[in-house]
Every structure is written in C-alpha cells, then in structure tokens.
Design a protein around this motif. Structure first.
Motif, PDB file in Angstrom:
ATOM      1  N   TYR A 160       9.042   2.809  -9.994  1.00  0.00           N
ATOM      2  CA  TYR A 160       7.824   3.139  -9.253  1.00  0.00           C
ATOM      3  C   TYR A 160       8.077   2.854  -7.781  1.00  0.00           C
ATOM      4  CZ  TYR A 160       5.455   2.582 -13.793  1.00  0.00           C
ATOM      5  OH  TYR A 160       5.049   2.688 -15.097  1.00  0.00           O
ATOM      6  N   GLU A 161       7.341   3.536  -6.915  1.00  0.00           N
ATOM      7  CA  GLU A 161       7.404   3.259  -5.481  1.00  0.00           C
ATOM      8  C   GLU A 161       5.990   3.277  -4.920  1.00  0.00           C
ATOM      9  OE1 GLU A 161       9.963   6.029  -3.550  1.00  0.00           O
ATOM     10  OE2 GLU A 161      11.760   5.126  -4.412  1.00  0.00           O
ATOM     11  N   GLY A 162       5.782   2.495  -3.872  1.00  0.00           N
ATOM     12  CA  GLY A 162       4.460   2.500  -3.273  1.00  0.00           C
ATOM     13  C   GLY A 162       4.350   1.588  -2.079  1.00  0.00           C
ATOM     14  N   ARG A 163       3.134   1.318  -1.729  1.00  0.00           N
ATOM     15  CA  ARG A 163       2.825   0.535  -0.537  1.00  0.00           C
ATOM     16  C   ARG A 163       1.946  -0.656  -0.902  1.00  0.00           C
ATOM     17  NH1 ARG A 163       6.402   2.878   2.715  1.00  0.00           N
ATOM     18  NH2 ARG A 163       6.086   5.076   2.981  1.00  0.00           N
ATOM     19  N   ARG A 164       1.907  -1.582   0.024  1.00  0.00           N
ATOM     20  CA  ARG A 164       1.025  -2.745  -0.095  1.00  0.00           C
ATOM     21  C   ARG A 164      -0.043  -2.595   0.979  1.00  0.00           C
ATOM     22  NH1 ARG A 164       2.736  -9.051   0.830  1.00  0.00           N
ATOM     23  NH2 ARG A 164       0.640  -9.894   0.543  1.00  0.00           N
ATOM     24  N   ASP A 165      -1.290  -2.772   0.573  1.00  0.00           N
ATOM     25  CA  ASP A 165      -2.412  -2.752   1.502  1.00  0.00           C
ATOM     26  C   ASP A 165      -3.150  -4.072   1.319  1.00  0.00           C
ATOM     27  OD1 ASP A 165      -4.424  -2.101   3.266  1.00  0.00           O
ATOM     28  OD2 ASP A 165      -5.439  -0.732   1.890  1.00  0.00           O
ATOM     29  N   ALA A 166      -2.999  -4.976   2.294  1.00  0.00           N
ATOM     30  CA  ALA A 166      -3.574  -6.329   2.217  1.00  0.00           C
ATOM     31  C   ALA A 166      -3.058  -7.022   0.958  1.00  0.00           C
ATOM     32  CB  ALA A 166      -5.086  -6.280   2.291  1.00  0.00           C
ATOM     33  N   ASP A 167      -3.939  -7.340   0.011  1.00  0.00           N
ATOM     34  CA  ASP A 167      -3.550  -8.081  -1.184  1.00  0.00           C
ATOM     35  C   ASP A 167      -3.341  -7.192  -2.415  1.00  0.00           C
ATOM     36  OD1 ASP A 167      -3.548 -10.503   0.135  1.00  0.00           O
ATOM     37  OD2 ASP A 167      -5.632 -10.947  -0.355  1.00  0.00           O
TER      38      ASP A 167
ATOM     39  N   LEU B 221       3.556   4.128  -7.758  1.00  0.00           N
ATOM     40  CA  LEU B 221       3.434   5.345  -8.549  1.00  0.00           C
ATOM     41  C   LEU B 221       4.785   5.822  -9.066  1.00  0.00           C
ATOM     42  CD1 LEU B 221       1.006   7.288  -6.202  1.00  0.00           C
ATOM     43  CD2 LEU B 221       0.401   6.078  -8.302  1.00  0.00           C
ATOM     44  N   SER B 222       4.735   6.528 -10.186  1.00  0.00           N
ATOM     45  CA  SER B 222       5.911   7.149 -10.780  1.00  0.00           C
ATOM     46  C   SER B 222       5.429   8.338 -11.589  1.00  0.00           C
ATOM     47  CB  SER B 222       6.642   6.145 -11.679  1.00  0.00           C
ATOM     48  OG  SER B 222       7.860   6.702 -12.139  1.00  0.00           O
ATOM     49  N   SER B 223       6.345   9.104 -12.139  1.00  0.00           N
ATOM     50  CA  SER B 223       5.967  10.182 -13.049  1.00  0.00           C
ATOM     51  C   SER B 223       6.900  10.164 -14.244  1.00  0.00           C
ATOM     52  CB  SER B 223       6.010  11.538 -12.344  1.00  0.00           C
ATOM     53  OG  SER B 223       7.327  11.827 -11.930  1.00  0.00           O
ATOM     54  N   LEU B 224       6.429  10.740 -15.334  1.00  0.00           N
ATOM     55  CA  LEU B 224       7.184  10.734 -16.589  1.00  0.00           C
ATOM     56  C   LEU B 224       7.000  12.073 -17.276  1.00  0.00           C
ATOM     57  CD1 LEU B 224       8.784   9.100 -18.735  1.00  0.00           C
ATOM     58  CD2 LEU B 224       6.577   8.366 -19.648  1.00  0.00           C
ATOM     59  N   GLU B 225       8.109  12.710 -17.625  1.00  0.00           N
ATOM     60  CA  GLU B 225       8.067  13.953 -18.395  1.00  0.00           C
ATOM     61  C   GLU B 225       7.873  13.587 -19.863  1.00  0.00           C
ATOM     62  OE1 GLU B 225       8.178  17.125 -17.359  1.00  0.00           O
ATOM     63  OE2 GLU B 225       8.404  16.561 -15.258  1.00  0.00           O
ATOM     64  N   MET B 226       6.825  14.129 -20.463  1.00  0.00           N
ATOM     65  CA  MET B 226       6.528  13.880 -21.876  1.00  0.00           C
ATOM     66  C   MET B 226       6.313  15.225 -22.560  1.00  0.00           C
ATOM     67  SD  MET B 226       3.871  10.695 -21.506  1.00  0.00           S
ATOM     68  CE  MET B 226       3.894  10.278 -23.241  1.00  0.00           C
TER      69      MET B 226
ATOM     70  N   THR C  95      -0.810  -1.244 -10.510  1.00  0.00           N
ATOM     71  CA  THR C  95      -1.569  -1.872  -9.432  1.00  0.00           C
ATOM     72  C   THR C  95      -1.490  -3.379  -9.598  1.00  0.00           C
ATOM     73  OG1 THR C  95      -3.092  -0.004  -9.432  1.00  0.00           O
ATOM     74  CG2 THR C  95      -3.817  -1.994  -8.295  1.00  0.00           C
ATOM     75  N   LEU C  96      -1.016  -4.046  -8.570  1.00  0.00           N
ATOM     76  CA  LEU C  96      -0.933  -5.503  -8.545  1.00  0.00           C
ATOM     77  C   LEU C  96      -1.911  -5.977  -7.482  1.00  0.00           C
ATOM     78  CD1 LEU C  96       2.239  -7.653  -8.534  1.00  0.00           C
ATOM     79  CD2 LEU C  96       0.463  -8.059  -6.852  1.00  0.00           C
ATOM     80  N   LYS C  97      -2.827  -6.867  -7.873  1.00  0.00           N
ATOM     81  CA  LYS C  97      -3.823  -7.361  -6.923  1.00  0.00           C
ATOM     82  C   LYS C  97      -3.849  -8.880  -6.929  1.00  0.00           C
ATOM     83  CE  LYS C  97      -8.429  -7.040  -5.319  1.00  0.00           C
ATOM     84  NZ  LYS C  97      -9.796  -7.025  -5.518  1.00  0.00           N
TER      85      LYS C  97
END
Length: 124
Positions: A56-63, A68-73, A83-85
């Motif tokens: 997955y790749e993404g950004r951190r906004d405050a806390d 995101l990632s994708s998966l072929e099914m 989401t980590l909070k």
C-alpha cells in the motif's frame, strides 16, 4: 498480540501480529516505511491466511495515515484501504476496508484497536 519495533535506524517499523479470524489462528508480518524522496508512506503486509504480499502507499495527515492498494480478483479489481489513526500516546486504531466501485463505497473488513501494554517505551 502484536509486537512492533523500529528498525533501520527508525526508518522502518516491523510488526508481528498473532490473532484469530473467524475462530482460526492468524499471523501477520508487516513493514511500514517512509519514502523521503516522494514524501509518502509505504506499507507491506503478508499473512498466514492469504500468503500473498500486498503493498500500500499513501500519505499522513496529522494523526491519520491513509494507505491504498488494488487487488485483481475474480470479477474485477478491488481497491484496498488501510487507515491508521493515533488515538493517544499509547493507542491507535488500524482499519482495513475494500471498495469494488473505485472508492465510492467502502466495506470495512477488519478493525484492530492497539494499546501499549508494557516494555521500556510504556514506562516514560
């Protein structure tokens, strides 16, 4: 039970998780890193149920981190979100969700609540 340790002089966080899913044992191994060149977070995970590696790749906004990632099914592509909070100095939530419609709607598949329980860092 989860053990999370900093590695590579603080550039990576490695997690070993032992839990259950639908009454069966589940183990997970993950690594969270920060790409200084692109200013993004990367999360790589595998578990004993699926055996595949997902990144997955993404950004951190405050806390809050949104990764995101994708998966072929069979039936098409599914968008995946982690989401980590941060809830406090000693707690955070970690939620997994998937979307079959390119992010218009999300189905939460897993939600973990982490609480620090001991060790040197908890005694500050």
């Amino acid at each position: 039970t989860s053990t999370i340790v900093a590695d590579l002089m603080g550039c990576a966080f490695i997690e070993h998780l032992d839990t259950t899913r639908e009454g069966r044992p589940l183990q997970l191994l993950s690594m969270l890193t920060y790409d200084h060149n692109d200013g993004r977070w990367q999360y790589t995970v595998t578990d004993s149920e699926h055996g595949r590696v997902q990144t997955y790749e993404g950004r951190r906004d405050a806390d809050t981190f949104v990764l995101l990632s994708s998966l072929e099914m069979s039936g098409g592509k599914v968008l995946l979100r982690r989401t980590l909070k941060k809830e406090s100095e000693d707690a955070f939530t970690w939620e997994s969700a998937r979307s079959p419609d390119e992010g218009k709607t999300w189905d939460v598949t897993t939600r973990f609540e982490y609480r620090r329980t001991g060790g040197p860092a908890a005694q500050r």
